[in-house]
Design an enzyme around this catalytic site. Structure first.
Site, PDB file in Angstrom:
ATOM      1  N   GLU A 190      31.880  18.332  14.688  1.00 49.84           N
ATOM      2  CA  GLU A 190      33.074  18.453  13.837  1.00 49.84           C
ATOM      3  C   GLU A 190      34.020  19.531  14.344  1.00 49.84           C
ATOM      4  O   GLU A 190      35.164  19.616  13.910  1.00 49.84           O
ATOM      5  CB  GLU A 190      32.665  18.717  12.372  1.00 49.84           C
ATOM      6  CG  GLU A 190      32.235  20.146  12.040  1.00 49.84           C
ATOM      7  CD  GLU A 190      30.843  20.522  12.554  1.00 49.84           C
ATOM      8  OE1 GLU A 190      30.213  19.716  13.262  1.00 49.84           O
ATOM      9  OE2 GLU A 190      30.398  21.644  12.248  1.00 49.84           O
ATOM     10  N   HIS A 205      27.734  21.104  17.032  1.00 48.55           N
ATOM     11  CA  HIS A 205      28.692  20.877  15.932  1.00 48.55           C
ATOM     12  C   HIS A 205      29.807  19.924  16.378  1.00 48.55           C
ATOM     13  O   HIS A 205      30.876  20.401  16.798  1.00 48.55           O
ATOM     14  CB  HIS A 205      29.348  22.202  15.529  1.00 48.55           C
ATOM     15  CG  HIS A 205      28.481  23.110  14.720  1.00 48.55           C
ATOM     16  ND1 HIS A 205      28.557  23.204  13.350  1.00 48.55           N
ATOM     17  CD2 HIS A 205      27.503  23.971  15.099  1.00 48.55           C
ATOM     18  CE1 HIS A 205      27.684  24.097  12.905  1.00 48.55           C
ATOM     19  NE2 HIS A 205      27.032  24.565  13.953  1.00 48.55           N
ATOM     20  N   CYS A 245      23.214  20.600  13.577  1.00 50.40           N
ATOM     21  CA  CYS A 245      22.762  21.994  13.653  1.00 50.40           C
ATOM     22  C   CYS A 245      21.761  22.320  12.537  1.00 50.40           C
ATOM     23  O   CYS A 245      20.652  21.804  12.571  1.00 50.40           O
ATOM     24  CB  CYS A 245      23.939  22.946  13.715  1.00 50.40           C
ATOM     25  SG  CYS A 245      23.435  24.519  14.467  1.00 50.40           S
TER      26      CYS A 245
HETATM   27  N1  GLN Z   1      20.765  29.205  12.828  1.00 52.91           N
HETATM   28  C1  GLN Z   1      20.969  28.325  11.720  1.00 52.91           C
HETATM   29  C2  GLN Z   1      19.657  27.941  11.067  1.00 52.91           C
HETATM   30  O1  GLN Z   1      18.635  28.158  11.625  1.00 52.91           O
HETATM   31  C3  GLN Z   1      21.725  27.085  12.140  1.00 52.91           C
HETATM   32  C4  GLN Z   1      23.102  27.479  12.606  1.00 52.91           C
HETATM   33  C5  GLN Z   1      24.163  26.422  12.424  1.00 52.91           C
HETATM   34  O2  GLN Z   1      24.033  25.499  11.652  1.00 52.91           O
HETATM   35  N2  GLN Z   1      25.238  26.613  13.139  1.00 52.91           N
HETATM   36  O3  GLN Z   1      19.626  27.438  10.011  1.00 52.91           O
END
Ligand code: GLN
Length: 189
Positions: free
Chosen positions: A172, A170, A77
């Site tokens: 995890e 994610h 992410c």
């Molecule tokens: N929206 C976040 C970003 O742009 C990422 C979100 C996340 O890691 N769940 O950094």
């Protein structure tokens, strides 16, 4: 085998728990010294803007680049945003470890977060895995030498190069350990 988990922000402890379940030592990485002896590094989700600021402040930003010359890194992410080479939609300065372009918050805001089935196709067959997407980015360009290995509908949600894995979801937060296992195999393989 010891794997580092960047422990500045986000749910890093859940990655540590996952590594634990896989019988691997998970070291919390908060300083450049903490990378010593680690065979790989996980950069968890969080807020990429904050993560970049913190990494620069504690001098880990450049150190992670150096670490990646010999060791695999897995970004999930916000971590995927960090390892990318190009970011759009409120861009941050990525580490440029894998030739992909990502768009931040590409599905919308927090209420557009979702869980859905993804197809993990790293091996010979496709495996259905739960994908948890929280204000997730989208991979909008996959460069040469980068392999797309997981898909949600028409979107590529996980990619791989020689020493980098990046997932927009994610892993995890799901029960399944296949994604983390894949990273461990990349390290030992
Ligand atoms: N929206 C976040 C970003 O742009 C990422 C979100 C996340 O890691 N769940 O950094």
């Amino acid at each position: 085998m010891k794997i580092g988990v960047l422990a500045l922000q986000g749910d890093f402890y859940l990655h540590q728990k996952m590594l634990d379940r896989l019988g691997v030592e998970a070291a919390a990485v908060k300083t450049p010294q903490d990378l010593q002896g680690c065979r790989g590094l996980i950069i968890p989700g969080g807020e990429s803007t904050t993560l970049v600021k913190l990494l620069k402040h504690i001098k880990l930003y450049e150190q992670i680049r150096v670490f990646n010359r010999d060791h695999p890194i897995f970004g999930t992410c916000a971590g995927a945003i960090l390892v990318s080479s190009q970011v759009s939609n409120h861009p941050v300065e990525p580490l440029g470890l894998i030739d992909i372009a990502v768009e931040r918050n590409a599905y919308g805001t927090q209420i557009d977060s979702f869980i859905d089935r993804i197809d993990f196709r790293a091996g010979d067959e496709s495996v259905a895995v739960e994908g948890v997407f929280i204000r997730a980015p989208k991979i909008i360009r996959v460069g040469e030498g980068v392999r797309s290995i997981a898909f949600h509908k028409n979107d590529v949600v996980m990619v791989e190069s020689e020493r980098v894995l990046a997932a927009t979801f994610h892993p995890e937060l799901s029960e399944s350990m296949v994604i983390h296992e894949y990273f461990l195999n990349k390290i030992s393989g």
